[in-house]
Design a protein around this motif. Structure first.
Motif, PDB file in Angstrom:
ATOM      1  N   TYR A   1      -3.647   7.181  -3.608  1.00  0.00           N
ATOM      2  CA  TYR A   1      -3.437   5.820  -3.351  1.00  0.00           C
ATOM      3  C   TYR A   1      -3.582   4.642  -4.367  1.00  0.00           C
ATOM      4  O   TYR A   1      -3.931   5.006  -5.094  1.00  0.00           O
ATOM      5  CB  TYR A   1      -5.335   5.527  -1.842  1.00  0.00           C
ATOM      6  CG  TYR A   1      -5.517   6.017  -2.464  1.00  0.00           C
ATOM      7  CD1 TYR A   1      -6.725   6.551  -2.354  1.00  0.00           C
ATOM      8  CD2 TYR A   1      -6.818   4.762  -2.788  1.00  0.00           C
ATOM      9  CE1 TYR A   1      -7.716   6.680  -3.191  1.00  0.00           C
ATOM     10  CE2 TYR A   1      -7.927   4.591  -3.620  1.00  0.00           C
ATOM     11  CZ  TYR A   1      -9.082   5.573  -3.310  1.00  0.00           C
ATOM     12  OH  TYR A   1      -9.710   5.437  -3.885  1.00  0.00           O
ATOM     13  N   THR A   2      -2.736   3.681  -3.350  1.00  0.00           N
ATOM     14  CA  THR A   2      -2.618   2.623  -4.725  1.00  0.00           C
ATOM     15  C   THR A   2      -3.904   1.362  -4.280  1.00  0.00           C
ATOM     16  O   THR A   2      -3.718   0.853  -5.446  1.00  0.00           O
ATOM     17  CB  THR A   2      -1.340   1.675  -4.622  1.00  0.00           C
ATOM     18  OG1 THR A   2      -0.631   1.248  -3.053  1.00  0.00           O
ATOM     19  CG2 THR A   2       0.203   2.413  -5.273  1.00  0.00           C
TER      20      THR A   2
ATOM     21  N   THR B   1      -2.912   3.900   6.619  1.00  0.00           N
ATOM     22  CA  THR B   1      -1.980   3.693   6.380  1.00  0.00           C
ATOM     23  C   THR B   1      -1.800   5.295   6.033  1.00  0.00           C
ATOM     24  O   THR B   1      -2.968   6.333   5.069  1.00  0.00           O
ATOM     25  CB  THR B   1      -1.512   2.873   5.658  1.00  0.00           C
ATOM     26  OG1 THR B   1      -1.506   1.652   5.424  1.00  0.00           O
ATOM     27  CG2 THR B   1      -0.365   3.478   4.324  1.00  0.00           C
TER      28      THR B   1
ATOM     29  N   GLU C   1       0.820  -1.572  -0.300  1.00  0.00           N
ATOM     30  CA  GLU C   1       0.098   0.468   0.191  1.00  0.00           C
ATOM     31  C   GLU C   1       1.196   1.218  -0.255  1.00  0.00           C
ATOM     32  O   GLU C   1       2.538   1.563   0.729  1.00  0.00           O
ATOM     33  CB  GLU C   1      -0.616   0.161   1.383  1.00  0.00           C
ATOM     34  CG  GLU C   1      -0.051   0.104   2.486  1.00  0.00           C
ATOM     35  CD  GLU C   1       0.441  -1.233   3.139  1.00  0.00           C
ATOM     36  OE1 GLU C   1       0.390  -1.868   2.369  1.00  0.00           O
ATOM     37  OE2 GLU C   1       1.071  -0.844   4.147  1.00  0.00           O
ATOM     38  N   ASP C   2       0.419   2.237  -0.564  1.00  0.00           N
ATOM     39  CA  ASP C   2       1.117   3.454  -0.853  1.00  0.00           C
ATOM     40  C   ASP C   2       0.420   4.746  -0.871  1.00  0.00           C
ATOM     41  O   ASP C   2      -1.112   4.593  -1.463  1.00  0.00           O
ATOM     42  CB  ASP C   2       1.864   3.393  -2.009  1.00  0.00           C
ATOM     43  CG  ASP C   2       3.109   4.850  -1.381  1.00  0.00           C
ATOM     44  OD1 ASP C   2       3.548   4.538  -2.656  1.00  0.00           O
ATOM     45  OD2 ASP C   2       2.972   4.813  -0.675  1.00  0.00           O
TER      46      ASP C   2
ATOM     47  N   ARG D   1       2.881  11.727   3.462  1.00  0.00           N
ATOM     48  CA  ARG D   1       3.069  12.340   4.619  1.00  0.00           C
ATOM     49  C   ARG D   1       2.911  13.687   4.546  1.00  0.00           C
ATOM     50  O   ARG D   1       3.661  14.370   5.675  1.00  0.00           O
ATOM     51  CB  ARG D   1       4.460  12.056   3.376  1.00  0.00           C
ATOM     52  CG  ARG D   1       5.042  11.354   3.216  1.00  0.00           C
ATOM     53  CD  ARG D   1       5.986  10.321   4.496  1.00  0.00           C
ATOM     54  NE  ARG D   1       6.658   9.088   3.657  1.00  0.00           N
ATOM     55  CZ  ARG D   1       8.102   9.807   3.968  1.00  0.00           C
ATOM     56  NH1 ARG D   1       9.127  10.797   4.153  1.00  0.00           N
ATOM     57  NH2 ARG D   1       8.914   8.086   3.661  1.00  0.00           N
TER      58      ARG D   1
ATOM     59  N   GLU E   1       0.256   8.452  -1.815  1.00  0.00           N
ATOM     60  CA  GLU E   1       1.245   9.758  -1.348  1.00  0.00           C
ATOM     61  C   GLU E   1       0.108  11.433  -1.925  1.00  0.00           C
ATOM     62  O   GLU E   1      -0.839  11.405  -2.504  1.00  0.00           O
ATOM     63  CB  GLU E   1       1.431   9.503  -3.664  1.00  0.00           C
ATOM     64  CG  GLU E   1       1.787   8.096  -3.380  1.00  0.00           C
ATOM     65  CD  GLU E   1       3.807   8.157  -3.393  1.00  0.00           C
ATOM     66  OE1 GLU E   1       4.603   7.340  -2.968  1.00  0.00           O
ATOM     67  OE2 GLU E   1       3.987  10.122  -3.322  1.00  0.00           O
TER      68      GLU E   1
END
Lengths: 113, 111
Positions: free
Chosen positions: B24-25, B100, B2-3, B103, B5
């Motif tokens: 998001y991924t 999650t 998962e990510d 940043r 950004e």
């Protein structure tokens, strides 16, 4: 109703020492989660406690541990401190396990020298 | 994996609208969140949206979700200097309820 409180707010330790941080959740909240916030890694989940049991754990070494008491207050402990452990440690509480609404405390700023 | 950004900075003039974006991924996202962090403080949950919703409005805040593009945005109308803070996007996905976080986007509001 009082918010989530964390003590101490600031802490300075040296490498190799250990530290204990405390979190008191909002009255009636039974779930407590801990997060580490650093400029490099952002916000990372440490662990979650509910009914005095650890229910979830993030990807941190065994030097990081925690516990929860019968009154839902929680402590986290970091042993053998490293420079990289310098961070803001945030505690969040919610009514139940997996609660969508997490309420965060102001955090404990730990500096390791 | 998962990510989430986010762009790092956004500068707006007082009174204008601010739009903070997040991508998001993970296609199995369940809930998406926006948090606000003021200096020296913890995170404050502003709003959250379930993944089967497209939009949610709460006073000056509007959340838009584009599931096809995996894009989430937070619009703040009539931005004030008190809105200056770091805004975090977060998601939960699959069967997990552990969020999650991105940043964070630092919003600077100038007169």
């Amino acid at each position: 109703k009082a918010g989530v409180t964390q003590t101490p707010r600031y802490l300075i330790k040296t490498r190799g020492q250990q530290v204990t941080l405390s979190c008191s959740p909002i009255s009636g909240h039974r779930s407590v989660s801990w997060y580490q916030q650093t400029p490099g890694q952002g916000l990372q989940f440490l662990f979650e406690y509910f009914s005095e049991t650890q229910r979830n754990k993030g990807n941190f070494p065994g030097r990081f541990s925690g516990r929860q008491f019968s009154n839902s207050r929680s402590e986290m402990n970091v042993s053998t401190l490293e420079l990289g452990d310098s961070a803001l440690y945030l505690c969040a509480s919610s009514l139940a396990l997996g609660g969508n609404e997490q309420f965060f405390g102001p955090g404990t700023r730990l500096t390791v020298l | 994996g998962e990510d989430v950004e986010q762009s790092l900075f956004l500068s707006v003039r007082e009174g204008d609208s601010s739009v903070i974006n997040c991508t998001y991924t993970d296609s199995s996202s369940t809930y998406l969140y926006w948090y606000k962090q003021e200096p020296g403080a913890g995170l404050q949950l502003l709003t959250y949206i379930f993944s089967n919703m497209d939009m949610k409005q709460d006073q000056r805040l509007t959340v838009l979700l584009n599931k096809k593009d995996k894009h989430l945005s937070l619009r703040i109308a009539d931005t004030q200097t008190g809105d200056s803070a770091i805004y975090f996007c977060a998601e939960t996905f699959g069967g997990s309820y552990i969020p999650t976080f991105g940043r964070g986007t630092s919003l600077i509001v100038h007169p």
